[in-house]
Design a protein around this motif. Structure first.
Motif, PDB file in Angstrom:
ATOM      1  N   SER A  49      41.527  43.234  35.798  1.00 52.09           N
ATOM      2  CA  SER A  49      41.359  42.350  34.639  1.00 52.09           C
ATOM      3  C   SER A  49      42.718  41.929  34.082  1.00 52.09           C
ATOM      4  O   SER A  49      42.888  40.799  33.625  1.00 52.09           O
ATOM      5  CB  SER A  49      40.501  43.009  33.562  1.00 52.09           C
ATOM      6  OG  SER A  49      41.090  44.219  33.122  1.00 52.09           O
ATOM      7  N   GLY A  50      43.705  42.799  34.150  1.00 53.60           N
ATOM      8  CA  GLY A  50      45.046  42.446  33.703  1.00 53.60           C
ATOM      9  C   GLY A  50      45.663  41.353  34.572  1.00 53.60           C
ATOM     10  O   GLY A  50      46.317  40.439  34.073  1.00 53.60           O
ATOM     11  N   GLU A  51      45.444  41.456  35.879  1.00 54.51           N
ATOM     12  CA  GLU A  51      45.953  40.434  36.789  1.00 54.51           C
ATOM     13  C   GLU A  51      45.240  39.103  36.568  1.00 54.51           C
ATOM     14  O   GLU A  51      45.872  38.040  36.624  1.00 54.51           O
ATOM     15  CB  GLU A  51      45.794  40.891  38.243  1.00 54.51           C
ATOM     16  CG  GLU A  51      46.699  42.055  38.607  1.00 54.51           C
ATOM     17  CD  GLU A  51      46.361  42.706  39.937  1.00 54.51           C
ATOM     18  OE1 GLU A  51      47.272  43.289  40.552  1.00 54.51           O
ATOM     19  OE2 GLU A  51      45.183  42.643  40.370  1.00 54.51           O
TER      20      GLU A  51
ATOM     21  N   ALA B 222      43.981  38.095  33.711  1.00 61.39           N
ATOM     22  CA  ALA B 222      44.529  37.573  32.453  1.00 61.39           C
ATOM     23  C   ALA B 222      45.894  36.931  32.688  1.00 61.39           C
ATOM     24  O   ALA B 222      46.171  35.842  32.167  1.00 61.39           O
ATOM     25  CB  ALA B 222      44.625  38.693  31.417  1.00 61.39           C
ATOM     26  N   ASP B 223      46.731  37.575  33.486  1.00 60.38           N
ATOM     27  CA  ASP B 223      48.054  37.009  33.781  1.00 60.38           C
ATOM     28  C   ASP B 223      47.938  35.718  34.580  1.00 60.38           C
ATOM     29  O   ASP B 223      48.604  34.726  34.261  1.00 60.38           O
ATOM     30  CB  ASP B 223      48.904  38.018  34.562  1.00 60.38           C
ATOM     31  CG  ASP B 223      49.336  39.203  33.717  1.00 60.38           C
ATOM     32  OD1 ASP B 223      49.250  39.128  32.469  1.00 60.38           O
ATOM     33  OD2 ASP B 223      49.754  40.222  34.308  1.00 60.38           O
ATOM     34  N   GLU B 224      47.112  35.713  35.614  1.00 63.40           N
ATOM     35  CA  GLU B 224      46.952  34.536  36.484  1.00 63.40           C
ATOM     36  C   GLU B 224      46.446  33.324  35.720  1.00 63.40           C
ATOM     37  O   GLU B 224      46.860  32.204  35.976  1.00 63.40           O
ATOM     38  CB  GLU B 224      45.973  34.843  37.627  1.00 63.40           C
ATOM     39  CG  GLU B 224      46.547  35.631  38.753  1.00 63.40           C
ATOM     40  CD  GLU B 224      47.392  34.805  39.703  1.00 63.40           C
ATOM     41  OE1 GLU B 224      47.098  33.617  39.916  1.00 63.40           O
ATOM     42  OE2 GLU B 224      48.364  35.371  40.226  1.00 63.40           O
TER      43      GLU B 224
ATOM     44  N   ASP C 268      46.607  32.950  32.440  1.00 60.59           N
ATOM     45  CA  ASP C 268      47.337  32.806  31.181  1.00 60.59           C
ATOM     46  C   ASP C 268      46.413  33.009  29.981  1.00 60.59           C
ATOM     47  O   ASP C 268      46.422  32.233  29.026  1.00 60.59           O
ATOM     48  CB  ASP C 268      48.035  31.443  31.110  1.00 60.59           C
ATOM     49  CG  ASP C 268      49.147  31.423  30.080  1.00 60.59           C
ATOM     50  OD1 ASP C 268      49.715  32.501  29.802  1.00 60.59           O
ATOM     51  OD2 ASP C 268      49.437  30.341  29.541  1.00 60.59           O
TER      52      ASP C 268
ATOM     53  N   ASP D 223      45.458  34.897  26.737  1.00 62.43           N
ATOM     54  CA  ASP D 223      46.071  35.686  25.678  1.00 62.43           C
ATOM     55  C   ASP D 223      45.084  36.793  25.329  1.00 62.43           C
ATOM     56  O   ASP D 223      44.111  36.569  24.615  1.00 62.43           O
ATOM     57  CB  ASP D 223      46.375  34.806  24.467  1.00 62.43           C
ATOM     58  CG  ASP D 223      47.095  35.565  23.379  1.00 62.43           C
ATOM     59  OD1 ASP D 223      47.717  36.604  23.669  1.00 62.43           O
ATOM     60  OD2 ASP D 223      47.038  35.109  22.216  1.00 62.43           O
ATOM     61  N   ASP D 224      45.305  37.963  25.882  1.00 66.09           N
ATOM     62  CA  ASP D 224      44.335  39.048  25.769  1.00 66.09           C
ATOM     63  C   ASP D 224      45.057  40.328  25.364  1.00 66.09           C
ATOM     64  O   ASP D 224      46.254  40.485  25.601  1.00 66.09           O
ATOM     65  CB  ASP D 224      43.646  39.252  27.133  1.00 66.09           C
ATOM     66  CG  ASP D 224      42.170  39.537  27.040  1.00 66.09           C
ATOM     67  OD1 ASP D 224      41.688  39.849  25.930  1.00 66.09           O
ATOM     68  OD2 ASP D 224      41.494  39.451  28.065  1.00 66.09           O
TER      69      ASP D 224
ATOM     70  N   GLU E  38      45.476  44.621  25.451  1.00 65.12           N
ATOM     71  CA  GLU E  38      45.673  45.539  26.570  1.00 65.12           C
ATOM     72  C   GLU E  38      44.385  45.849  27.327  1.00 65.12           C
ATOM     73  O   GLU E  38      44.390  46.001  28.537  1.00 65.12           O
ATOM     74  CB  GLU E  38      46.297  46.839  26.053  1.00 65.12           C
ATOM     75  CG  GLU E  38      46.768  47.752  27.148  1.00 65.12           C
ATOM     76  CD  GLU E  38      47.533  48.936  26.606  1.00 65.12           C
ATOM     77  OE1 GLU E  38      47.274  50.046  27.075  1.00 65.12           O
ATOM     78  OE2 GLU E  38      48.374  48.741  25.714  1.00 65.12           O
TER      79      GLU E  38
ATOM     80  N   ASN F 172      41.884  43.840  27.718  1.00 58.99           N
ATOM     81  CA  ASN F 172      41.401  42.587  28.310  1.00 58.99           C
ATOM     82  C   ASN F 172      39.948  42.245  27.968  1.00 58.99           C
ATOM     83  O   ASN F 172      39.165  41.903  28.857  1.00 58.99           O
ATOM     84  CB  ASN F 172      41.589  42.614  29.828  1.00 58.99           C
ATOM     85  CG  ASN F 172      43.031  42.825  30.215  1.00 58.99           C
ATOM     86  OD1 ASN F 172      43.909  42.115  29.745  1.00 58.99           O
ATOM     87  ND2 ASN F 172      43.286  43.810  31.040  1.00 58.99           N
TER      88      ASN F 172
ATOM     89  N   THR G 263      38.901  38.622  29.061  1.00 61.76           N
ATOM     90  CA  THR G 263      38.765  38.531  30.521  1.00 61.76           C
ATOM     91  C   THR G 263      37.468  39.180  30.978  1.00 61.76           C
ATOM     92  O   THR G 263      36.709  38.609  31.773  1.00 61.76           O
ATOM     93  CB  THR G 263      39.979  39.209  31.193  1.00 61.76           C
ATOM     94  OG1 THR G 263      41.178  38.583  30.715  1.00 61.76           O
ATOM     95  CG2 THR G 263      39.895  39.105  32.695  1.00 61.76           C
TER      96      THR G 263
END
Length: 174
Positions: free
Chosen positions: A88-90, A92-94, A96, A98-99, A101, A103, A106
């Motif tokens: 889920s972090g990846e 959110a990064d992919e 963009d 704004d989440d 920790e 997520n 996401t």
């Protein structure tokens, strides 16, 4: 052009009755429509909703719109098979996003993608992926059912223990 009246009325009702974020109301109520139609519906919902609600509404939950769902679906199509997970972090990064920790936005978007668009996504503590076989789906369903049964059993044990022993010494009973 598609008659959008039904979708607008449905989304306005969700905003006014439940305090739902307008973007969420459109994303869940008009999931089968293309991006341009969803944008038009969102504009009309914002104009017609009598309750003053900004994106984010009265809810503490995350905002998820149709464009995000489109992007998420496209991203997940690059993660087919259990050996090709994305966290889920990846995600959110992919995308963009704004989440925080944990997520939540996401995770909510993935849930909506599964529920509203019937896009199959399997999640685990190691990430998300699109199943490539019925066997993967069956394994996931079996795992979820087993977890649900374990949680139910534990909740019953807690209740029974409380009924047998009550509060710990020195603790107040509520």
């Amino acid at each position: 052009m598609t008659d959008l009246t039904y979708h607008v009325a449905r989304a306005v009702r969700r905003v006014e009755q439940f305090g739902e974020d307008p973007r969420m109301a459109v994303a869940t109520g008009a999931a089968g429509l293309d991006r341009e139609h969803r944008k038009l519906i969102l504009e009309r919902v914002r104009e017609q909703a009598t309750r003053t609600v900004t994106d984010g509404g009265d809810r503490d939950g995350p905002n998820v719109d149709g464009d995000l769902l489109d992007d998420l679906e496209e991203l997940l199509l690059d993660h087919v098979g259990s050996d090709n997970k994305i966290t889920s972090g990846e995600v959110a990064d992919e995308l963009d996003i704004d989440d925080s920790e944990a997520n939540p936005k996401t995770r909510e978007a993935i849930r909506i993608l599964l529920e509203e668009r019937q896009f199959p996504v399997i999640g685990s503590s190691h990430g998300y992926h699109v199943p490539e076989s019925r066997e993967q789906v069956d394994e996931q369903v079996e795992s979820l059912q087993s977890r649900a049964a374990s949680i139910q059993e534990r909740s019953q044990l807690i209740k029974e223990a409380w009924e047998q022993r009550g509060p710990a010494p020195g603790a107040g009973e509520s």
